[in-house]
Each structure stands twice: as structure tokens, then as C-alpha cells.
Design an enzyme around this catalytic site. Structure first.
Site, PDB file in Angstrom:
ATOM      1  N   ARG A  18      -8.371 -13.109  -2.309  1.00  0.00           N
ATOM      2  CA  ARG A  18      -8.589 -11.718  -2.727  1.00  0.00           C
ATOM      3  C   ARG A  18      -9.040 -11.607  -4.186  1.00  0.00           C
ATOM      4  O   ARG A  18      -9.424 -10.530  -4.638  1.00  0.00           O
ATOM      5  CB  ARG A  18      -7.320 -10.892  -2.522  1.00  0.00           C
ATOM      6  N   HIS A  38     -14.339  -9.226  -0.194  1.00  0.00           N
ATOM      7  CA  HIS A  38     -14.288 -10.641  -0.534  1.00  0.00           C
ATOM      8  C   HIS A  38     -15.337 -11.488   0.164  1.00  0.00           C
ATOM      9  O   HIS A  38     -15.489 -12.665  -0.168  1.00  0.00           O
ATOM     10  CB  HIS A  38     -12.880 -11.169  -0.234  1.00  0.00           C
ATOM     11  N   HIS A  90      -9.228  -0.564  -5.563  1.00  0.00           N
ATOM     12  CA  HIS A  90      -8.223  -1.198  -4.702  1.00  0.00           C
ATOM     13  C   HIS A  90      -6.858  -0.636  -5.065  1.00  0.00           C
ATOM     14  O   HIS A  90      -6.534  -0.517  -6.253  1.00  0.00           O
ATOM     15  CB  HIS A  90      -8.214  -2.721  -4.880  1.00  0.00           C
ATOM     16  N   MET A  91      -6.059  -0.313  -4.056  1.00  0.00           N
ATOM     17  CA  MET A  91      -4.713   0.192  -4.311  1.00  0.00           C
ATOM     18  C   MET A  91      -3.820  -0.883  -4.918  1.00  0.00           C
ATOM     19  O   MET A  91      -3.051  -0.624  -5.827  1.00  0.00           O
ATOM     20  CB  MET A  91      -4.094   0.739  -3.026  1.00  0.00           C
ATOM     21  N   SER A  92      -3.930  -2.106  -4.387  1.00  0.00           N
ATOM     22  CA  SER A  92      -3.108  -3.201  -4.905  1.00  0.00           C
ATOM     23  C   SER A  92      -3.888  -3.956  -5.979  1.00  0.00           C
ATOM     24  O   SER A  92      -5.107  -3.814  -6.100  1.00  0.00           O
ATOM     25  CB  SER A  92      -2.717  -4.152  -3.767  1.00  0.00           C
ATOM     26  N   ASN A 137     -13.658   1.389  -1.594  1.00  0.00           N
ATOM     27  CA  ASN A 137     -12.558   0.457  -1.349  1.00  0.00           C
ATOM     28  C   ASN A 137     -12.891  -0.140   0.008  1.00  0.00           C
ATOM     29  O   ASN A 137     -12.617   0.449   1.040  1.00  0.00           O
ATOM     30  CB  ASN A 137     -11.198   1.148  -1.318  1.00  0.00           C
ATOM     31  N   TYR A 180       0.790  -1.231   0.000  1.00  0.00           N
ATOM     32  CA  TYR A 180       0.000   0.000   0.000  1.00  0.00           C
ATOM     33  C   TYR A 180       0.823   1.283   0.000  1.00  0.00           C
ATOM     34  O   TYR A 180       0.252   2.371  -0.017  1.00  0.00           O
ATOM     35  CB  TYR A 180      -0.946   0.001   1.214  1.00  0.00           C
TER      36      TYR A 180
END
EC number: 4.2.1.10
Length: 145
Positions: free
Chosen positions: A112, A81, A101-103, A75, A23
Site C-alpha cells: 500500500r 497501487h 485515503h482514509m487510512s 480514493n 475505516y
């Protein structure tokens, strides 16, 4: 002026401190500041909300419906999930919802890879760090017309 709500989920108050490999070191306040700046540039208002309570998240989604906002960005973190409660609250909305989502959730642990929101959101943006939020706001504004 059009209004968009940015919903930050569980553990996001710890951005800047938790798992910098995934992150980065950006804080939630910095993310919100960047969203506010882009909102001004796009001529829209952005209201941000963060909670670690699933019930409070559902209540804020209900409030977005009542307030007739123009779009929602979310987010939800790990709730993405498995939270059918948040999914059902989002399904009440009649405005564009963009999942952020950042990732890159599809390049991480198998659990995920699944989003229970995927079927009801306008689209998903993931893997671009803070830019995922900015891209999400641009997409929501565009989708809202």
C-alpha cells in the site's frame, strides 16, 4: 458554479461494514453528505461516483474531462497501487487531481506504500479518516483557483 468530482473506488460501497479498525463506521453516504455540505459552504458543486468496475471508473474520468470539471478527488482504494489504466485516464485531465485515503497508506502493508497515481496528482491526503475527504476538497478548490 465550479464543479468537482469525487471518485470512490473499489469496495467503498462497503464503508461502515468493512474493517472498522482502518475505516471506522462511517458509510459512503455519510462521506458524500459531508462533502456536499462542505461544497455548499465553499460555493462549489460536488458530484460523487462509486464503482467496483475499473472500466466504469475510467469512463467516469473521461466524462469529467469532457464535462470540463474544475477538479477531481479520487480514493481509488486498492486500485491506487496497481491500476495503470486508471492512472492513464487521470493523466488525461488538465485540472487538479487530489488523491485521498482514509487510512495512512504509508503505515500499512508494504504494497500500500506505492501509489501509481503519485506522479500525476497534485497531492495526496491520507490518514485522517473522513477528514481526508474534506481536506482534499479544500485543497482541490484552492488549487483550482
Amino acid at each position: 458554479m465550479k464543479t468537482f468530482v469525487m471518485l470512490h473506488g473499489i469496495n467503498h460501497n462497503m464503508f461502515g461494514k468493512r474493517d472498522p479498525a482502518q475505516y471506522g463506521t462511517v458509510t459512503l453516504a455519510e462521506i458524500d453528505s459531508k462533502l456536499q455540505a462542505l461544497g455548499r459552504e465553499l460555493g462549489v458543486q460536488v458530484e460523487s461516483f462509486q464503482t467496483n468496475s475499473e472500466a466504469d471508473m475510467c469512463e467516469r474520468i473521461h466524462q469529467a474531462f469532457t464535462d470540463n470539471v474544475d477538479g477531481v478527488l479520487i480514493n481509488a482504494g486498492a486500485w491506487t497501487h496497481y491500476s495503470y489504466g486508471i492512472r492513464d485516464a487521470l493523466a488525461i485531465l488538465t485540472v487538479p487531481v487530489v488523491e485521498i485515503h482514509m487510512s495512512n497508506i504509508h503505515a500499512r502493508e508494504a504494497f500500500r506504500h506505492q501509489s501509481v497515481f503519485a506522479e500525476i496528482v497534485k497531492g495526496q491526503i491520507c490518514g485522517f479518516g473522513v477528514d481526508s475527504y474534506l481536506l482534499g476538497l479544500r485543497a482541490a478548490v484552492s488549487a483550482a483557483g
